[in-house]
Design an enzyme around this catalytic site. Structure first.
Site, PDB file in Angstrom:
ATOM      1  CG  HIS A  60      57.357  37.916  44.417  1.00 18.93           C
ATOM      2  ND1 HIS A  60      58.110  36.811  44.739  1.00 18.93           N
ATOM      3  CD2 HIS A  60      56.292  37.431  43.750  1.00 18.93           C
ATOM      4  CE1 HIS A  60      57.529  35.727  44.285  1.00 18.93           C
ATOM      5  NE2 HIS A  60      56.404  36.076  43.683  1.00 18.93           N
ATOM      6  CG  HIS A  62      52.370  37.235  40.377  1.00 19.19           C
ATOM      7  ND1 HIS A  62      53.061  36.286  39.651  1.00 19.19           N
ATOM      8  CD2 HIS A  62      52.680  37.012  41.673  1.00 19.19           C
ATOM      9  CE1 HIS A  62      53.754  35.517  40.486  1.00 19.19           C
ATOM     10  NE2 HIS A  62      53.546  35.940  41.723  1.00 19.19           N
ATOM     11  CG  LEU A  63      53.084  43.663  36.465  1.00 15.23           C
ATOM     12  CD1 LEU A  63      53.955  44.308  35.395  1.00 15.23           C
ATOM     13  CD2 LEU A  63      52.486  44.724  37.364  1.00 15.23           C
ATOM     14  NE  ARG A  64      47.528  36.978  38.274  1.00 15.36           N
ATOM     15  CZ  ARG A  64      48.328  36.217  39.015  1.00 15.36           C
ATOM     16  NH1 ARG A  64      49.511  35.833  38.533  1.00 15.36           N
ATOM     17  NH2 ARG A  64      47.975  35.832  40.214  1.00 15.36           N
ATOM     18  CG  ASP A 305      53.662  36.303  46.012  1.00 11.44           C
ATOM     19  OD1 ASP A 305      53.562  36.447  44.775  1.00 11.44           O
ATOM     20  OD2 ASP A 305      53.606  35.200  46.571  1.00 11.44           O
ATOM     21  CG  HIS A 309      43.985  34.774  41.667  1.00 13.89           C
ATOM     22  ND1 HIS A 309      44.379  34.093  40.538  1.00 13.89           N
ATOM     23  CD2 HIS A 309      44.995  34.622  42.556  1.00 13.89           C
ATOM     24  CE1 HIS A 309      45.576  33.550  40.739  1.00 13.89           C
ATOM     25  NE2 HIS A 309      45.973  33.856  41.953  1.00 13.89           N
ATOM     26  CG  PHE A 323      47.455  28.473  46.021  1.00 15.46           C
ATOM     27  CD1 PHE A 323      47.511  28.259  47.385  1.00 15.46           C
ATOM     28  CD2 PHE A 323      47.320  27.384  45.169  1.00 15.46           C
ATOM     29  CE1 PHE A 323      47.428  26.964  47.896  1.00 15.46           C
ATOM     30  CE2 PHE A 323      47.239  26.096  45.675  1.00 15.46           C
ATOM     31  CZ  PHE A 323      47.290  25.885  47.042  1.00 15.46           C
ATOM     32  N   GLY A 324      46.714  33.020  46.135  1.00 14.24           N
ATOM     33  CA  GLY A 324      47.286  34.346  45.895  1.00 14.24           C
ATOM     34  C   GLY A 324      46.436  35.468  46.434  1.00 14.24           C
TER      35      GLY A 324
HETATM   36  O1  DOR Z   1      49.945  32.422  45.952  1.00 15.99           O
HETATM   37  C1  DOR Z   1      50.606  32.484  44.937  1.00 15.99           C
HETATM   38  N1  DOR Z   1      50.119  33.042  43.811  1.00 15.99           N
HETATM   39  N2  DOR Z   1      51.832  31.979  44.944  1.00 15.99           N
HETATM   40  C2  DOR Z   1      52.591  31.902  43.832  1.00 15.99           C
HETATM   41  O2  DOR Z   1      53.707  31.445  43.923  1.00 15.99           O
HETATM   42  C3  DOR Z   1      52.043  32.325  42.533  1.00 15.99           C
HETATM   43  C4  DOR Z   1      50.980  33.329  42.711  1.00 15.99           C
HETATM   44  C5  DOR Z   1      50.147  33.577  41.477  1.00 15.99           C
HETATM   45  O3  DOR Z   1      50.729  33.777  40.403  1.00 15.99           O
HETATM   46  O4  DOR Z   1      48.929  33.621  41.589  1.00 15.99           O
HETATM   47 ZN    ZN Z   2      56.101  32.128  44.202  1.00 15.00          ZN
END
Ligand code: DOR
Ligand code: ZN
Length: 424
Positions: A60, A62-64, A305, A309, A323-324
């Site tokens: 899980h 996120h490479l962006r 995860d 950001h 979020f993240g």
């Molecule tokens: O905190 C989160 N950030 N939860 C997610 O489900 C998506 C992720 C994001 O892509 O920033």
């Molecule tokens: Zn998610």
């Protein structure tokens, strides 16, 4: 190229090995795992007092890239991953463009080929643009190489569409990964609903917004016999629902992230936006249930995860912040510190959670140190102490929930596809 790793404690749950051994890598494969290998290798690593384990498979991330290269790129994320002992990541599809067509997947594959330092696998979307309205072409996505489907960041709200998605995914033998969140119940919340949200004057996100969606997705998985994986489980009722689904014999697996067992909503009392993610940090009771789930096998996988950001998206008012949190560089050490050093879990169990089990969930021929397999492995100093410092973070974004924390356990070497991709 040959690499000989000498006298390490080899922990390989797939082969039930926990012993002091040497490992010989020839080309990109594991050539021998034995005591006292007497072969002159080009590169010799002394692993005395160190642990040798299969590389982390983080399902899980996120490479962006493409779309948000100001947050992170394939190059920066995979460099960060390598330093954290991660040799394979599954890239989440909430990029811009989203991974909803074969063409977009081809674009990302090109970037990966150019700049990835470790294995990068791609997750396609369930719906076009992740809008939850119309299914993506799963057949075309599978042909282009995606190994799973998810609208991560959002859940498919329409029950009928989700049922259809699982039926199609099942017929194509594709795994569906669910971001379990009922947006109506989450009601624009920004942190866990509870005493702390009341105290801070912030809108709360209930456990129900997660576990009710988990329950729906599980019911649909039972109906369709599809393989379903619940992402980032954070609360006790979700753990219970997944335990019940497993008892039914349904093909349901799940993951949690290090912040859900290492932190609670008490960590939000300073309005630190690096403690803001979705799902949110829950109560101490939930944290205890997550730990129990990791121990008794209800939770199959630890995944980061990793959600980078930029500062201008995070260093603002709590309610407006994204979020993240990032996690590739800390997931191993947080797991060692919180789960092994605390006495809760064994090394074998933690390596299962970080490597063998995600390989099994994703159907990958990885996660073991068997002779003949591709050499994706790590050498760890299990007792090395270090502090998480912002200026040492490799990831392009620094939104880490563990800044300033002292952790135990550090990666000395990461070997991916038979090559040293990180060395402390
Ligand atoms: O905190 C989160 N950030 N939860 C997610 O489900 C998506 C992720 C994001 O892509 O920033
Ligand atoms: Zn998610």
């Amino acid at each position: 190229m040959s690499i000989l790793i000498k006298n390490g404690r080899v922990i390989d749950p797939a082969n039930k090995i926990d012993d002091i051994l040497d490992i010989l890598i020839e080309g990109n494969k594991i050539a021998q795992v034995a005591k006292n290998i007497k072969i002159a290798a080009k590169n010799v690593i002394d692993a005395q007092n160190k642990i040798i384990a299969p590389g982390i498979i983080d399902m899980h991330v996120h490479l962006r890239e493409p779309g948000r290269e100001d947050n992170e790129t394939v190059a920066t994320a995979t460099a960060a991953a390598a330093s954290g002992g991660v040799t394979t990541v599954l890239a989440m599809p909430n990029t811009n463009p989203a991974m909803d067509t074969a063409q977009n997947v081809e674009l990302l594959k090109g970037i990966i080929k150019q700049s990835a330092k470790i294995n990068v696998l791609i997750c396609g979307t369930i719906t076009k643009n992740r809008f939850g309205q119309e299914l993506s072409d799963f057949g075309a996505l599978k042909k282009s190489g995606v190994i799973a489907l998810s609208d991560d960041g959002a859940s498919v709200d329409n029950d009928v569409l989700m049922l259809e998605a699982l039926e199609k995914a099942q017929s194509l033998n594709l795994l569906t990964i669910c971001h379990a969140e009922d947006k109506v119940l989450a009601a624009k919340g920004v942190m866990n609903l509870g005493f702390n949200s009341t105290r801070l004057g912030l809108r709360g996100i209930s456990n129900a917004s997660e576990f009710e969606r988990v329950a729906r997705d599980i019911t649909l998985a039972g109906k369709t016999k599809a393989a379903l994986h619940i992402a980032h489980v954070s609360c006790r009722q979700s753990v219970l629902a997944i335990a019940q689904a497993k008892q039914q014999g349904w093909r349901v697996t799940c993951e949690t992230a290090p912040h859900y067992f290492a932190l609670s909503d008490d960590n939000l009392l300073g309005y630190d936006t690096n403690m803001k993610m979705n799902p949110p940090l829950r109560s101490k009771i939930d944290v205890a249930a997550i730990k129990q789930g990791l121990k008794d096998g209800v939770i199959d996988v630890i995944a980061s995860d990793h959600a980078p950001h930029t500062e201008h998206e995070k260093d603002i008012e709590f309610e407006r912040a994204q979020f993240g949190v990032i996690g590739l560089e800390t997931e191993l050490a947080v797991s060692i510190t919180e789960l092994i050093a605390s006495g809760l879990l064994s090394w074998k169990r933690v390596i299962e959670l970080l490597s063998l089990n995600p390989a099994r969930v994703l159907g990958l021929d990885k996660g073991s140190l068997s002779v003949g397999k591709i050499a994706d492995l790590i050498v760890i100093s299990p007792e090395d102490q270090w502090r998480v410092e912002k200026n040492k973070i490799i990831s392009k974004s620094k939104n880490c929930a563990f800044l300033g924390k002292n952790l135990v356990g550090r990666v000395d070497y990461t070997i991916c596809d038979g090559k040293i991709v990180y060395q402390k």
